[in-house]
Design an enzyme around this catalytic site. Structure first.
Site, mmCIF file in Angstrom:
data_model
loop_
_atom_site.group_PDB
_atom_site.id
_atom_site.type_symbol
_atom_site.label_atom_id
_atom_site.label_comp_id
_atom_site.label_asym_id
_atom_site.label_seq_id
_atom_site.Cartn_x
_atom_site.Cartn_y
_atom_site.Cartn_z
ATOM 1 N N SER A 1 0.855 -1.189 0.000
ATOM 2 C CA SER A 1 0.000 0.000 0.000
ATOM 3 C C SER A 1 0.891 1.240 0.000
ATOM 4 O O SER A 1 1.753 1.379 0.864
ATOM 5 C CB SER A 1 -0.872 0.005 1.267
ATOM 6 O OG SER A 1 -1.607 1.201 1.317
ATOM 7 N N LYS B 1 -3.133 5.107 -2.980
ATOM 8 C CA LYS B 1 -4.088 5.964 -2.277
ATOM 9 C C LYS B 1 -4.524 7.075 -3.221
ATOM 10 O O LYS B 1 -3.688 7.685 -3.887
ATOM 11 C CB LYS B 1 -3.401 6.589 -1.059
ATOM 12 C CG LYS B 1 -3.016 5.591 -0.014
ATOM 13 C CD LYS B 1 -4.230 5.102 0.686
ATOM 14 C CE LYS B 1 -3.849 3.996 1.641
ATOM 15 N NZ LYS B 1 -5.038 3.452 2.283
ATOM 16 N N ASP C 1 -7.243 3.027 -3.364
ATOM 17 C CA ASP C 1 -7.926 3.107 -2.065
ATOM 18 C C ASP C 1 -8.255 4.563 -1.783
ATOM 19 O O ASP C 1 -7.366 5.395 -1.687
ATOM 20 C CB ASP C 1 -7.038 2.539 -0.949
ATOM 21 C CG ASP C 1 -7.779 2.520 0.395
ATOM 22 O OD1 ASP C 1 -7.179 2.095 1.389
ATOM 23 O OD2 ASP C 1 -8.966 2.913 0.431
ATOM 24 N N LYS D 1 -9.715 -6.822 7.780
ATOM 25 C CA LYS D 1 -8.792 -6.334 8.806
ATOM 26 C C LYS D 1 -9.257 -6.938 10.126
ATOM 27 O O LYS D 1 -10.378 -6.648 10.588
ATOM 28 C CB LYS D 1 -8.782 -4.812 8.880
ATOM 29 C CG LYS D 1 -8.118 -4.163 7.678
ATOM 30 C CD LYS D 1 -8.038 -2.656 7.824
ATOM 31 C CE LYS D 1 -7.368 -2.035 6.631
ATOM 32 N NZ LYS D 1 -7.344 -0.542 6.702
#
Ligand SMILES: O=C(O)CCC(=O)C1=CC=C[C@@H](O)[C@@H]1C(=O)O
Ligand SMILES: [Mg+2]
Length: 371
Positions: A136, A164, A189, A263
């Protein structure tokens, strides 16, 4: 498993580099660890909260209070726990506070696996010996820094890039990455930075063959995501909206999500994560394991849950060196050149917490003993 002592440690570890998302920039990880001591073993869990309530409503402070004033007294009163599933059942009357619940339940899963003499992965029913991972990447002011990061992590073998995005840093960023790197496995994301008013922008992302768009709309929504998914070719992946098996069931039923970012802390622990896994497997909804910039303790739990069969997409469990000059476990989590992590076979989480390093990053300790 009967807790003789439970140790809470507030931890503060400086990230190697700032991590920027649509809702803020992290330079230091303020989180906490839970150690559950029985007469034979120590079980470790991580509180994947942050110092500020920007990802969810939980912080180190809220979790510390819920653990100290409710969850730990409930555990001590319960006494003997024969299976970690009982921890979630015990905590069921407590509303939400999932990360607080998950941190202590994760320690019991570690204890349970150590007691059985098997890896946490096996205790969870996982079968994979290696897991595929992606990475990420935070928002960068200069796109050349993002290019350098993508280049670096592609060279290191990471299987997919999570980019992102936020209003003003979305279509042109993804287009530039496609022009520079071609059709590499890539996803975006948004961390809830958009609304249905932005549907035209989000539809432009359809041209880039992204694997998914993660949590484009409100953090607590599944209605608008269903409306949006009908207008997008790219699969929506929910993260912040999914806090339980029931949330997942409803989101899948409504068509709000085609992929789920699991998560463990967000859903209240490994037992609930397994139930969501089985639901998603039954419904044909692929899973991958998200991250919360964990230390090696939380990272170890993520490796273990990812060994379950419906974790079919590369997750965010990068190596320890992605975030830390030094991690608090030995060995550190390593990603091989083929973008995989070899699942440890030692009993429990499979990585050894390093007491002197844990001490080094501890800012406060609370010890609760039985009796
Ligand atoms: O732990 C990792 O490497 C992934 C971190 C990450 O992408 C996130 C962590 C926490 C909130 C967000 O910023 C983002 C996410 O939404 O998945
Ligand atoms: Mg996310």
């Amino acid at each position: 498993m009967k807790a003789e002592k439970i140790v809470l440690r507030k931890m503060s570890m400086t990230l190697k580099a700032p991590f920027q998302t649509s809702f803020g920039t992290q330079t230091v990880r303020d989180f906490y660890l839970v150690e559950v001591h029985t007469k034979d073993f120590i079980g470790y869990g991580e509180g994947v909260v942050s110092g500020e309530p920007l990802y969810s409503e939980e912080t180190v402070g809220t979790a510390w209070h819920i653990l100290e004033d409710f969850l730990i007294p409930m555990i001590m009163e319960k006494g003997e726990i024969s299976h970690p599933d009982e921890v979630g059942e015990l905590f069921a009357p407590i509303r939400r506070n999932n990360m607080a619940k998950s941190s202590i339940e994760g320690a019991y899963w570690d204890l349970y696996a150590k007691q059985q003499g098997i890896s946490l992965a096996k205790a969870l029913g996982g079968t994979k010996e290696k897991i595929e991972v992606g990475i990420s990447l935070g928002i960068e002011a200069d796109i050349n820094d993002l290019f350098r990061n993508v280049e670096k992590y592609l060279e290191q073998g990471y299987r997919r890039m999570k980019i992102k995005i936020a209003p003003g840093k979305d279509v042109q960023v993804i287009r530039a990455l496609r022009e520079r790197f071609g059709n590499i496995p890539m996803m975006a994301d948004a961390n809830s930075a958009y609304t249905l008013k932005d549907v035209d922008i989000l539809k432009q992302l359809d041209e880039f063959d992204l694997m998914m768009i993660e949590q484009p709309l409100a953090h607590d929504d599944i209605i608008d995501h269903a409306t949006l998914q009908k207008q997008l070719k790219t699969p929506i992946c929910l993260d912040e909206s999914i806090h339980s098996y029931e949330d997942a069931r409803k989101a899948i039923e409504l068509g709000s999500t085609r992929i789920i970012n699991m998560k463990v802390g967000r859903v209240g622990g490994l037992s609930e994560a397994r139930r969501i896994h089985d639901l998603c497997q039954e419904k044909g909804v692929p899973l991958w394991c998200g991250g919360m910039l964990e230390s090696g303790i939380g990272r170890a739990h993520n490796v273990a849950i990812t060994t379950l069969p419906n974790f079919v997409l590369p997750g965010d469990t990068a190596g320890s060196s992605r975030y830390w000059q030094e991690d608090i476990i030995s060995p550190e989590v390593e990603v091989a050149a083929d973008g995989t992590i070899t699942v440890p076979q030692a009993p429990g989480i499979g990585y050894t917490p390093v007491p002197e390093l844990i001490e080094k990053y501890t800012t406060a300790v609370k010890v609760v003993t039985r009796g």
